[in-house]
Design a protein around this motif. Structure first.
Motif: not given
Lengths: 422, 311, 282
Positions: A389, B244, B247, B249, B253, B268, B270-272, B274-275, B284-285, B288, B291, C119, C122, C124-125, C128, C215-216
Motif C-alpha cells: 500500500e 454497475w 461496482n 471489479f 482487476y 471494489m 480496494f475492498a477485495y 482489504q478483505a 472491507a464490509s 461496502g 459504496m 443488482q 457491491p 464485497i458486502l 464475506i 469471475f469474482f
C-alpha cells in the motif's frame, strides 16, 4: 431358522470385522496435503518426483500436492486458513509468513525441527524465520539480485567484467553504465515495476535496514544508509540518464526483449533470470551474470522460500518428517536446479554446482550464500501491507521523478505509522 | 352453467376470480415461491444483512480471533484512510466517465443503426460481442492492445507517426485511468446501445415525418421529439450503468490490479484487497456499506427523474 | 424507420462513422485473433505486424495441452458449473416468475424491489458473509458451493427475464382453462410451459453464459487449481512478474470465449426483444 440366524450373525460379524480392518488400515495411513506454488515446469517435475519417491518409501505417510497460483499465494493461503481448508505443509516465503505467524495460523516448529536439519542451514538464515523465538518456517531457497550484461557490447566498449574476487562497486557500475549509454542504446534497462524488493534487498550494501528497533517498537527510518541505493537508482535514471526511463514501468522479465534486442547493455534481475537468458535469448547472444554489486559490503537481504506447517494440521510430526526429506541435500539441490535458486543448505549448493555443466552463473549464485543477512523487515507482520500500500507506490513515484527524496521518506514513514498502528 | 355460447364466460367464473386477478390462491403462491424464496432469503438477504453488520465489527482473519462490535470505528478509520478516499475518487471518476462517454458512443451507434445503412447487421452483432465475453477476456484482450512493445496501439501510433509510441499505457501515471476508462466504455456498449436502440425504435415515425414535412432539420427533430421521448430510457439506463460501473471489479482487476500506485484502484478492488489479502473483514464490509451510500444517491437521482417525468 | 432522402454527404459521413464504430468494436478481437496465430519469437519482436508472418497453430496446441490439458479440464469445470447453474436457476425461477408476473400484491412488489436492489449491491458486502457461511457448511473450495452462490446470484435477472416472457402470454388462456376446471399444475405444464419454450431456452442460455463468464465469486471460493473455472485460469495466466506468454494467452482467451460467443449469437435476437419489453414500459 436357527441356521438362518447363525448365518446372518456370521455375515454381520464378518462385515464388521472386514470394515473394521479396512478402517483400521485407513486410520493408520497419514494423509498430508502439501500446498506449493512452484510453477517452472522443471521445478514442478522435480517436486513431483520428490513427492513420489517419498510416497513410495513411506507408505504410512502419503503426501498429496496442492498447487497454488504463484501470483496470488498470499490471498489463496489466507482464504484457505480462514476457510479451514489449509494444507498441512505450506510453501511460502519468509517475508510473507510473518503475518500468518502473527495471526496464529502457523505452527511453532522450534520443538519439532530435528537437530540434523537444524545443523545443515546456517544460523543467519534461521533468523529470517524466527519470530520472537518462534520458528515458523524452514528456509529452503533464496535469490540475489545480479547484473546481467551483454558481453559483446561490453567488449566493444572496452569494459572489463567483474570477477568474484574483484566485483564492481556502485560507483563503478554507474560509471560503466554511463560509458555504455550511446545514442540509440542505454547502459541499463531496469524493470522497476515493483521496485520495493530490489531496493530494500540491495540497500543492505550500505547497511540500510529501514526498520529499527527503538524502545521496543519497530520504527521506520530513512537515514543516509537507507537512502543510498534508491537515490543512486534514481540518479542513474534522471541524472546519469544511463537507465531507460520507459522501461522502468515494466517488470524484470518484460525488459528482456529490449535487452536481447541490444537496446541496452545491462539489466538487473534476480539470479534466476539466468534461466530466461538461456531459454529465450536469440542464438549467439553472449551474456554473463555478474557477482553481487558492492556498496560498503556485498550483503543482500535474505528472504528465503520457506516450508511451514499449518497450526490447524492434525499431523504436525509427520509433516515435519516430510519437510526434512524435502530439504535434504539431494532434494534441495534438485529443487534449486529447477528454479535456478540458491539452496539455503550450502552442501546442497555444492551438489547443485557439481551436477550441472552450467558453471559460471551457478558458481556466482552459490558463492553468494555468505553475503546473505537478515533484513529486519522480513520479520514484521505489517510489512506486506506496508509494502503493497505504501512502499510500492511511493518508490515507483520517486523513481519516476514525481516526488522528491524527502517526500519519499516522509510518505514511507507516515504510511508505516498508520499501518503498524492499527 | 349457461348454455348460450354468446353469453361469454359464465358468471360464476367471474365471481370466482379473487382480488389478485389471476386466480392464484395464497397457498399456491407460497408453494410456487418457496423454491426461489428459500435460497434467496438464506443466501442473499441474510448474508447481506450480516455483511452490513460486519461493517460495525472488528472481524478479521486469525485463528480463534473473537469478533467484537465496535460501532462506527471502521467508518471513522475509513475517512482517515487516504487509500479509501483515493479509491472512491477514482470510482466516481471512472463511473461518471464510462457512463457519460459510453452513453454518447452508444447513442451515436443506436442512431446509426436506425438509419438505412448497409452493414448494419455487422455493427449490431459486434456491438453485442462485449456482452458475451467474460470480463477477464475483455481485460486480457485490451492488455494485448495496450502492450508497449508488442501491442497494436503503439504500433499504429508508430506507423501513423503520432507521438506516444513507446508509452506503457497501463503503467503510466497519467494514462492508466483513461486507458482503463476506454476499455470500460467498450465493455459497456452492448447494454446501453440495446436499450437506446429499443427506445428509438419505439418512437413513432409519424411524429418525425410530420415534423420533417414542417421543415424541421434533423437536429431539431432530434432535440424536440426524440430526446424527450427517449428520456425515461436514458434515465433508466444511465443510472443502471453508473451503478454497475461503480461496482465493477473483474475488468480492471485483470487490466491493472488497481495500479500503478493506486491510480486505477476502484472501490471494489480496494475492498477485495482489504478483505482477502489482509483479512480485514470488518473494514472491507464497512467499505461496502460506504459504496452503498453512493449507489443510493444514484438511485435517488433516478427516482427524482422518474417523478419529474411522471408529472 | 424513417425513409427520407438524404444528401450524399450525410450518407458518406454516416458510413464513415459506422466504419469507425466497426473498427472500435471489432479491432481488439481481431488483434487477439492475430496474436493467437503468431509464433513465440515473433511475439516478442519489437515492431509487430498485424498479419502474422509466422502463422502457427502452436499457441492453440500449447494452450490446450500444457499442464496435462489443464485448460480443457478447466473448461469442463466451467461447463459443469454453468450448466448446473443454468438448469437449477431456471427450474427454481420459473414458478416464482409465474407468481410475480401474474399476482399483484405485496409479495410481488417486494420481489420486484429485491430483484432491482440486488443488482446494485457491491459484491464485497455479500461475499464475506457468504464465504464464512460456506466455510461453516464445508462448501468452500467446491463446485457445489460455487453453484449455490451462482444460482442465487443469477436468480434476479432470470426472474426478470422470465417475467417479461410470461407477461407476454395473455391471461385469457389461463382463465379459459380455469373455467374448464384445470388445476394450477395442469395450467402451468400444459399451457404456460409450451408457450414459454423459446423464453425458457433464451433464459437458460443466458444464465449459462453469465455463470460461464463469472469471475469474482470463483476467485474467492475456489482455491484448488483442479476446480478452477476458465475465467479464473485466464487471470492466472499472467505469469510471475508479469511474464505473459502472449501467444498461448490469446489462444486460451479465444477458446474460453468461444462457447459464450456462439451461444450469445444464437440468442441475441430474442434477448434484445425479450429484455426490453420490460425496460421500456417499466
Amino acid at each position: 431358522m436357527r441356521k438362518v440366524i447363525t448365518l446372518g450373525v456370521l455375515t454381520l460379524l464378518c462385515t464388521v470385522l472386514v470394515a473394521g480392518a479396512q478402517a483400521g488400515k485407513q486410520a493408520s495411513v497419514v494423509k498430508l496435503k502439501f500446498a506449493t506454488y512452484v510453477w517452472q515446469p522443471t521445478t514442478v517435475a522435480a517436486n513431483k518426483a520428490i513427492v513420489e519417491s517419498w510416497n513410495k518409501s513411506h507408505p504410512g505417510i502419503q503426501v498429496e500436492i496442492v498447487p497454488v497460483d504463484v501470483n496470488s499465494v498470499h490471498d489463496k493461503l489466507l482464504t484457505s486458513f480462514v476457510g479451514g481448508t489449509a494444507a498441512d505443509v505450506i510453501h511460502d516465503e519468509a517475508a510473507d509468513i510473518a503475518g500468518f505467524t502473527q495471526q496464529g495460523y502457523l505452527a511453532n516448529l522450534t520443538p519439532l525441527i530435528p537437530k540434523t536439519l537444524k545443523r545443515t542451514i546456517p544460523n543467519s538464515l534461521w533468523q529470517t524465520t524466527n519470530f520472537g523465538g518462534k520458528i515458523t518456517g524452514v528456509p529452503a531457497l533464496l535469490q540475489t539480485y545480479n547484473i546481467f550484461a551483454n558481453m559483446d557490447i561490453l567488449k566493444s566498449a572496452g569494459i572489463k567484467a567483474p570477477t568474484l574476487a574483484d566485483p564492481w562497486t556502485w560507483p563503478e557500475f554507474r560509471a560503466n553504465a554511463k560509458r555504455l549509454t550511446t545514442s540509440g542504446r542505454f547502459g541499463v534497462c531496469w524493470g522497476l515495476r515493483s521496485p520495493t524488493a530490489v531496493t530494500q534487498t540491495m540497500s543492505l550494501n550500505y547497511g540500510g535496514q529501514f526498520f529499527y528497533l527503538e524502545n521496543g517498537k519497530w520504527t521506520f527510518k530513512f537515514g543516509p544508509n537507507d537512502q543510498n541505493v534508491v537515490r543512486q537508482m534514481h540518479d542513474m535514471i534522471h541524472v546519469d540518464k544511463s537507465v531507460d526511463p520507459a522501461a522502468t514501468g515494466l517488470s524484470g522479465s518484460a525488459v528482456l526483449p529490449a535487452f536481447f534486442g541490444g537496446k541496452c547493455a545491462m539489466t538487473v534481475a534476480g539470479n534466476f533470470a539466468a534461466q530466461s537468458m538461456i531459454l529465450q535469448s536469440p542464438k549467439g547472444f553472449n551474456w554473463a551474470m555478474f557477482p553481487l554489486l558492492k556498496g560498503r559490503t556485498q550483503e543482500q537481504v535474505a528472504n528465503p522460500q520457506t516450508y511451514s506447517i499449518s497450526q490447524q494440521s492434525t499431523n504436525k510430526q509427520a509433516a515435519m518428517f516430510f519437510i526434512s526429506y524435502l530439504v535434504n541435500r539431494q532434494n534441495l539441490a534438485k529443487l534449486a536446479l529447477g528454479d535456478w535458486l540458491i539452496p539455503a543448505n550450502p552442501e546442497a549448493g555444492k551438489l547443485a554446482r557439481k551436477s550441472t555443466k552450467r558453471t559460471g552463473s551457478w558458481k556466482i549464485a552459490t558463492e553468494s550464500v555468505v553475503h546473505f543477512r537478515k533484513g529486519n523487515w522480513v520479520s514484521l507482520a505489517a510489512y506486506p501491507r506496508w509494502k503493497a500500500e505504501v512502499a510500492q507506490p511511493n518508490f515507483v513515484q520517486y523513481l519516476r521523478g514525481s516526488i522528491s527524496l524527502e517526500d519519499l521518506g516522509k510518505n514511507l514513514e507516515d504510511g508505516w505509522k498508520r499501518i503498524n498502528g492499527r | 352453467m349457461s348454455a348460450a355460447p354468446e353469453a361469454g364466460p359464465p358468471i360464476f367464473a367471474r365471481t370466482r376470480r379473487n382480488r389478485s386477478g389471476s386466480g392464484l390462491s395464497g397457498r399456491e403462491t407460497m408453494l410456487l415461491l418457496i423454491p426461489a424464496l428459500l435460497p434467496i432469503v438464506i443466501l442473499s438477504v441474510l448474508p447481506l444483512v450480516r455483511g452490513i453488520y460486519l461493517g460495525f465489527t472488528d472481524a478479521r482473519a486469525g485463528l480463534n480471533v473473537p469478533t467484537t462490535f465496535i460501532g462506527l470505528d471502521n467508518f471513522r478509520a475509513l475517512l482517515d484512510d487516504e487509500l479509501f478516499v483515493n479509491s472512491f475518487k477514482i470510482g466516481v471518476i471512472w463511473s461518471v466517465a464510462v457512463t457519460a462517454i459510453g452513453f454518447c458512443f452508444a447513442l451515436g451507434l443506436a442512431l446509426l443503426l436506425t438509419q438505412n445503412l448497409r452493414g448494419r447487421w455487422l455493427a449490431r452483432s459486434l456491438a453485442l460481442v462485449p456482452w458475451a465475453m467474460p470480463a477477464v477476456v475483455v481485460g486480457i484482450m485490451w492488455k494485448l492492445v495496450f502492450q508497449p512493445q508488442a501491442g497494436v496501439l503503439n504500433e499504429a501510433l508508430r506507423r501513423g507517426h503520432i507521438p506516444g509510441e513507446n508509452t506503457d499505457w497501463l503503467s503510466s501515471f497519467s494514462w492508466a485511468l483513461p486507458a482503463v476508462i476506454l476499455v470500460g466504455v467498450w465493455a459497456g456498449m452492448p447494454q446501453t446501445t440495446v436499450a437506446l436502440l429499443a427506445g428509438l425504435q419505439s418512437i413513432q415515425d409519424e411524429l418525425h415525418e410530420a415534423a420533417a414535412v414542417d421543415g424541421a432539420t434533423a437536429w431539431q427533430r432530434f432535440r424536440t421529439i426524440t430526446l424527450p421521448q427517449l428520456r425515461p430510457v436514458i434515465i433508466a439506463i444511465t443510472t443502471l450503468d453508473f451503478i454497475w460501473n461503480f461496482n465493477s471489479f473483474g475488468l480492471v482487476y485483470v487490466l491493472t490490479e488497481g495500479g500503478p500506485a493506486g491510480k486505477t484502484q476502484l472501490p471494489m478492488l480496494f475492498a477485495y484487497s482489504q478483505a482477502f489479502e489482509y483479512g480485514e473483514f470488518g473494514y472491507a464490509s464497512a467499505l461496502g456499506s460506504a459504496m452503498v451510500v453512493v449507489i443510493a444517491v444514484a438511485l435517488v437521482f433516478y427516482l427524482w427523474g422518474r417523478l419529474k417525468e411522471a408529472k | 424507420m424513417i425513409v427520407t432522402t438524404r444528401p450524399r454527404r450525410t450518407k458518406t459521413v454516416q458510413y464513415a462513422v459506422l466504419l469507425g464504430y466497426l473498427v472500435f468494436l471489432g479491432f481488439p478481437l481481431l488483434w487477439m485473433l492475430s496474436m493467437s496465430f503468431k509464433g513465440p519469437r515473433e511475439l516478442v519482436q519489437l515492431y509487430p505486424s498485424f498479419i502474422p508472418e509466422d502463422f502457427t497453430f502452436e499457441n492453440y496446441r500449447t494452450a490446450l495441452t500444457e499442464d496435462d490439458h489443464q485448460l480443457v479440464r478447466n473448461g469442463i469445470n466451467s461447463l459443469k458449473v454453468a450448466a448446473v447453474t443454468a438448469l437449477l436457476t431456471t427450474m427454481i425461477g420459473l414458478p416464482a416468475a409465474y407468481v410475480l408476473a401474474r399476482r399483484k400484491g405485496l409479495i410481488t412488489r417486494l420481489g420486484l424491489g429485491w430483484i432491482l436492489l440486488s443488482q446494485m449491491f457491491p459484491l464485497i458486502l455479500i461475499i464475506i458473509p457468504l464465504f464464512l457461511l460456506l466455510r461453516d457448511l464445508k462448501l468452500t473450495n467446491s463446485h457445489i458451493g460455487l453453484v449455490v452462490v451462482y444460482v442465487v446470484w443469477a436468480l434476479p435477472f432470470i426472474l426478470w427475464m422470465l417475467m417479461s416472457y410470461i407477461r407476454g402470454i395473455p391471461h385469457d388462456l389461463e382463465e379459459a382453462a380455469t373455467v374448464d376446471g384445470a388445476s394450477r399444475f395442469q395450467i402451468l405444464v400444459g399451457i404456460i410451459a409450451p408457450l414459454l419454450v423459446p423464453g425458457i431456452v433464451v433464459t437458460t442460455l443466458f444464465a449459462f453464459i453469465s455463470a460461464w463468464n463469472e469471475f469474482f465469486f470463483a476467485l474467492v471460493i475456489l482455491e484448488n487449481p483442479d476446480l478452477t473455472t476458465l475465467p479464473l485460469r485466464l487471470a492466472q495466466y499472467v505469469g510471475i512478474e508479469g511474464v505473459v506468454r502472449f501467444g498461448p494467452l490469446a489462444a486460451a482467451a479465444l477458446l474460453a470465449t468461444a462457447p459464450s460467443l456462439i451461444l450469445f449469437t444464437i440468442i441475441q435476437r430474442w434477448l434484445a426483444r425479450g429484455l426490453l419489453s420490460g425496460a421500456v414500459k417499466g
